[in-house]
Motif scaffolding. Structure first.
Motif, PDB file in Angstrom:
ATOM      1  N   ARG A 195      -9.814  10.420  -3.723  1.00 50.47           N
ATOM      2  CA  ARG A 195      -8.738   9.578  -3.969  1.00 50.47           C
ATOM      3  C   ARG A 195      -8.619   8.934  -5.339  1.00 50.47           C
ATOM      4  O   ARG A 195      -9.770   8.805  -5.919  1.00 50.47           O
ATOM      5  CB  ARG A 195      -8.763   8.509  -2.897  1.00 50.47           C
ATOM      6  N   LEU A 219      -7.168   5.522  -6.893  1.00 46.85           N
ATOM      7  CA  LEU A 219      -6.420   4.349  -6.799  1.00 46.85           C
ATOM      8  C   LEU A 219      -5.792   3.596  -7.944  1.00 46.85           C
ATOM      9  O   LEU A 219      -6.739   3.612  -8.917  1.00 46.85           O
ATOM     10  CB  LEU A 219      -7.098   3.162  -5.933  1.00 46.85           C
ATOM     11  N   LEU A 241       0.703  -1.011   0.255  1.00 50.49           N
ATOM     12  CA  LEU A 241       0.084  -0.054   0.042  1.00 50.49           C
ATOM     13  C   LEU A 241       0.997   1.339   0.024  1.00 50.49           C
ATOM     14  O   LEU A 241       1.833   1.435   0.845  1.00 50.49           O
ATOM     15  CB  LEU A 241      -0.928  -0.112   1.142  1.00 50.49           C
ATOM     16  N   PHE A 261      -8.059   1.693   4.389  1.00 50.21           N
ATOM     17  CA  PHE A 261      -8.238   0.817   3.307  1.00 50.21           C
ATOM     18  C   PHE A 261      -7.962  -0.617   3.812  1.00 50.21           C
ATOM     19  O   PHE A 261      -8.655  -1.588   3.535  1.00 50.21           O
ATOM     20  CB  PHE A 261      -6.856   0.924   2.207  1.00 50.21           C
ATOM     21  N   VAL A 311      -0.739  -1.349  -4.654  1.00 51.08           N
ATOM     22  CA  VAL A 311      -2.153  -0.340  -4.560  1.00 51.08           C
ATOM     23  C   VAL A 311      -1.329   1.004  -4.288  1.00 51.08           C
ATOM     24  O   VAL A 311      -0.919   1.266  -3.090  1.00 51.08           O
ATOM     25  CB  VAL A 311      -3.158  -0.695  -3.588  1.00 51.08           C
ATOM     26  N   ILE A 361      -2.348   4.864  -3.809  1.00 50.67           N
ATOM     27  CA  ILE A 361      -3.268   5.795  -3.302  1.00 50.67           C
ATOM     28  C   ILE A 361      -2.738   7.316  -3.629  1.00 50.67           C
ATOM     29  O   ILE A 361      -1.860   7.413  -2.905  1.00 50.67           O
ATOM     30  CB  ILE A 361      -3.734   5.442  -1.967  1.00 50.67           C
ATOM     31  N   LYS A 397      -4.143   4.725   3.945  1.00 51.50           N
ATOM     32  CA  LYS A 397      -3.981   3.119   3.810  1.00 51.50           C
ATOM     33  C   LYS A 397      -4.578   2.410   4.997  1.00 51.50           C
ATOM     34  O   LYS A 397      -4.807   1.243   4.665  1.00 51.50           O
ATOM     35  CB  LYS A 397      -2.258   3.366   3.689  1.00 51.50           C
TER      36      LYS A 397
END
Length: 144
Positions: free
Chosen positions: A132, A134, A32, A43, A122, A124, A40
């Protein structure tokens, strides 16, 4: 799978994380990446909630590692405070990577070489109250 997803608010962001959680399998590792305040840990919390039905995830910034028992177990590493790669072996963080667990790693750039080569990335973009964006990049899973 490579995807670019946009989330205009926290609810949409968490929904995207929950949908992503449904694609994860034991043995998967997720890197992340994003700035402070990108979400993060939010998430991760949504992934744990989706897979385990409970919202117990917290940031392991000071403990470096949390394990959430369930099926599958989820290992959550936060490497923000790692200053030198030798700390990784002293903390035993490599032990989190087992074939039965999903491993979610915040700040993986602080530990080059810790994550397997096939880790899902991932990214962000955005922080605070901003929307956001992604980007999810996955590589082929290794054969079990």
């Amino acid at each position: 799978m490579n995807a670019h997803l946009n989330a205009d608010d926290r609810t949409a962001f968490e929904r995207l994380a929950r949908e992503f959680a449904q694609t994860l399998l034991p043995g998967d590792s997720v890197a992340l990446r994003g700035p402070l305040g990108a979400g993060k840990t939010t998430f991760v919390r949504a992934i744990v909630a989706e897979l385990h039905g409970t919202d117990v995830a917290t940031s392991p910034t000071f403990t470096f590692r949390h394990r959430y028992e369930g099926t599958p177990p989820i290992e959550h590493l936060d490497l923000y405070r790692i200053e030198h790669p030798k700390e990784l072996s002293e903390l035993g963080l490599h032990e989190a990577f087992t074939p039965d667990a999903i491993v979610l790693v915040e700040w993986p750039e602080h530990a080059p070489g810790l994550l397997p080569a096939n880790a899902i990335e991932v990214h962000i973009e955005g922080a605070g109250e901003a929307p956001r964006r992604l980007t999810i990049e996955s590589k082929p899973r290794s054969a079990s």
